[in-house]
Scaffold this motif. Sequence first.
Motif, PDB file in Angstrom:
ATOM      1  N   ILE A  48     -21.718  64.204 -47.381  1.00 34.16           N
ATOM      2  CA  ILE A  48     -22.136  62.909 -46.848  1.00 34.16           C
ATOM      3  C   ILE A  48     -21.087  61.889 -47.244  1.00 34.16           C
ATOM      4  CG2 ILE A  48     -23.906  61.124 -46.926  1.00 34.16           C
ATOM      5  CD1 ILE A  48     -25.888  63.371 -47.682  1.00 34.16           C
ATOM      6  N   PRO A  74     -19.734  55.249 -44.546  1.00 32.79           N
ATOM      7  CA  PRO A  74     -19.091  54.815 -43.302  1.00 32.79           C
ATOM      8  C   PRO A  74     -17.714  54.207 -43.577  1.00 32.79           C
ATOM      9  CG  PRO A  74     -21.192  53.688 -43.642  1.00 32.79           C
ATOM     10  CD  PRO A  74     -20.966  54.567 -44.819  1.00 32.79           C
ATOM     11  N   LYS A  81     -18.581  64.403 -36.040  1.00 32.35           N
ATOM     12  CA  LYS A  81     -19.249  63.724 -37.147  1.00 32.35           C
ATOM     13  C   LYS A  81     -20.440  64.567 -37.585  1.00 32.35           C
ATOM     14  CE  LYS A  81     -18.112  59.161 -35.378  1.00 32.35           C
ATOM     15  NZ  LYS A  81     -17.718  59.411 -34.009  1.00 32.35           N
ATOM     16  N   ARG A  82     -20.780  64.445 -38.838  1.00 33.48           N
ATOM     17  CA  ARG A  82     -21.906  65.179 -39.408  1.00 33.48           C
ATOM     18  C   ARG A  82     -23.201  64.839 -38.663  1.00 33.48           C
ATOM     19  NH1 ARG A  82     -25.939  64.718 -43.456  1.00 33.48           N
ATOM     20  NH2 ARG A  82     -26.066  66.597 -44.751  1.00 33.48           N
ATOM     21  N   GLN A  83     -23.431  63.563 -38.450  1.00 35.78           N
ATOM     22  CA  GLN A  83     -24.673  63.125 -37.801  1.00 35.78           C
ATOM     23  C   GLN A  83     -24.790  63.644 -36.373  1.00 35.78           C
ATOM     24  OE1 GLN A  83     -26.231  62.402 -40.789  1.00 35.78           O
ATOM     25  NE2 GLN A  83     -27.496  61.452 -39.244  1.00 35.78           N
ATOM     26  N   ASP A  84     -23.674  63.718 -35.658  1.00 36.88           N
ATOM     27  CA  ASP A  84     -23.714  64.227 -34.286  1.00 36.88           C
ATOM     28  C   ASP A  84     -24.114  65.702 -34.250  1.00 36.88           C
ATOM     29  OD1 ASP A  84     -22.915  61.732 -33.458  1.00 36.88           O
ATOM     30  OD2 ASP A  84     -20.808  62.297 -33.172  1.00 36.88           O
ATOM     31  N   LEU A 140     -25.825  67.339 -36.587  1.00 31.34           N
ATOM     32  CA  LEU A 140     -27.221  67.454 -37.007  1.00 31.34           C
ATOM     33  C   LEU A 140     -28.179  67.035 -35.892  1.00 31.34           C
ATOM     34  CD1 LEU A 140     -26.981  66.210 -40.682  1.00 31.34           C
ATOM     35  CD2 LEU A 140     -27.294  68.557 -39.884  1.00 31.34           C
ATOM     36  N   ALA A 141     -27.808  66.026 -35.141  1.00 30.68           N
ATOM     37  CA  ALA A 141     -28.635  65.607 -34.008  1.00 30.68           C
ATOM     38  C   ALA A 141     -28.681  66.698 -32.938  1.00 30.68           C
ATOM     39  CB  ALA A 141     -28.105  64.304 -33.419  1.00 30.68           C
ATOM     40  N   ASP A 170     -30.922  69.434 -34.157  1.00 32.00           N
ATOM     41  CA  ASP A 170     -32.312  69.001 -34.063  1.00 32.00           C
ATOM     42  C   ASP A 170     -32.803  69.084 -32.615  1.00 32.00           C
ATOM     43  OD1 ASP A 170     -34.760  68.021 -34.976  1.00 32.00           O
ATOM     44  OD2 ASP A 170     -34.162  65.936 -34.632  1.00 32.00           O
ATOM     45  N   GLU A 176     -33.095  65.642 -44.048  1.00 30.42           N
ATOM     46  CA  GLU A 176     -32.634  64.682 -43.051  1.00 30.42           C
ATOM     47  C   GLU A 176     -33.717  63.815 -42.420  1.00 30.42           C
ATOM     48  OE1 GLU A 176     -29.437  64.047 -42.490  1.00 30.42           O
ATOM     49  OE2 GLU A 176     -28.933  65.578 -43.957  1.00 30.42           O
ATOM     50  N   LYS A 177     -34.919  64.305 -42.319  1.00 27.14           N
ATOM     51  CA  LYS A 177     -35.939  63.551 -41.593  1.00 27.14           C
ATOM     52  C   LYS A 177     -36.861  62.761 -42.502  1.00 27.14           C
ATOM     53  CE  LYS A 177     -36.099  66.041 -37.313  1.00 27.14           C
ATOM     54  NZ  LYS A 177     -36.971  66.368 -36.233  1.00 27.14           N
ATOM     55  N   ARG A 179     -27.758  63.012 -52.131  1.00 27.48           N
ATOM     56  CA  ARG A 179     -28.971  62.534 -51.479  1.00 27.48           C
ATOM     57  C   ARG A 179     -29.969  61.988 -52.521  1.00 27.48           C
ATOM     58  NH1 ARG A 179     -29.490  61.045 -46.445  1.00 27.48           N
ATOM     59  NH2 ARG A 179     -29.028  62.950 -45.374  1.00 27.48           N
TER      60      ARG A 179
END
Length: 145
Positions: A42, A45, A75-78, A80-81, A84, A104-105, A143
Motif C-alpha cells: 500500500i 498517493p 494501480k493496486r486499487q484498479d 482489486l476493483a 471484486d 479491503e471492504k 493496514r
Amino acid sequence: LFHAYSKYKYYSLCRIQNTSLTADELKDMASQVLLAALSIPIEPPQKERFFGFNDMQKEKFLTLASLLGPNSSPKRQDLLAELDTRNISNQVFKELADLFRLLEKRFHPLEFCKALEQILTFLDSNASLKVYKEPLEKVIIVRLL
C-alpha cells in the motif's frame, strides 16, 4: 504489482481456454491471484507516479503495463476493483474467502485479528500459497497502523 497482474491474466486465460483444469487447480490459481493482489504494498498517493524514474525505466514500466492489459498505468486499487467485479473471493479456497472483505471492504481490527491467525496457518500449510505470507503480513501491518 506486475506479478499480480500477470497472475490475473494467466488465470483468466486458463479459465477460458484450458478446460482440463480441475476445480482444485482453479481454486489454487484464483487464490494465488487474490493473494498476489492483496500483497501489493500500500503506497501513499503521489503527485507524480514516475518521480525518480529515468526515461528508460518509465518506458519499461509502460511497456509492461501495456502487455498486461490495463489501459493506463497499473494501480493496486484498479486490480482489486477488477477482482471484486469478477467476484474472485467466491472462487478461492474457503479458508481465504473472507480475506478480501476483511482487508479491503470492512476493515475491523478486532474481527480481523481473530480471522487472521487461521488464514496465516492455512498459508503455511499450502506450498503454492506460502510465498505470499510475508508480503501479506507487511500489508496487514500497514493496514493495522
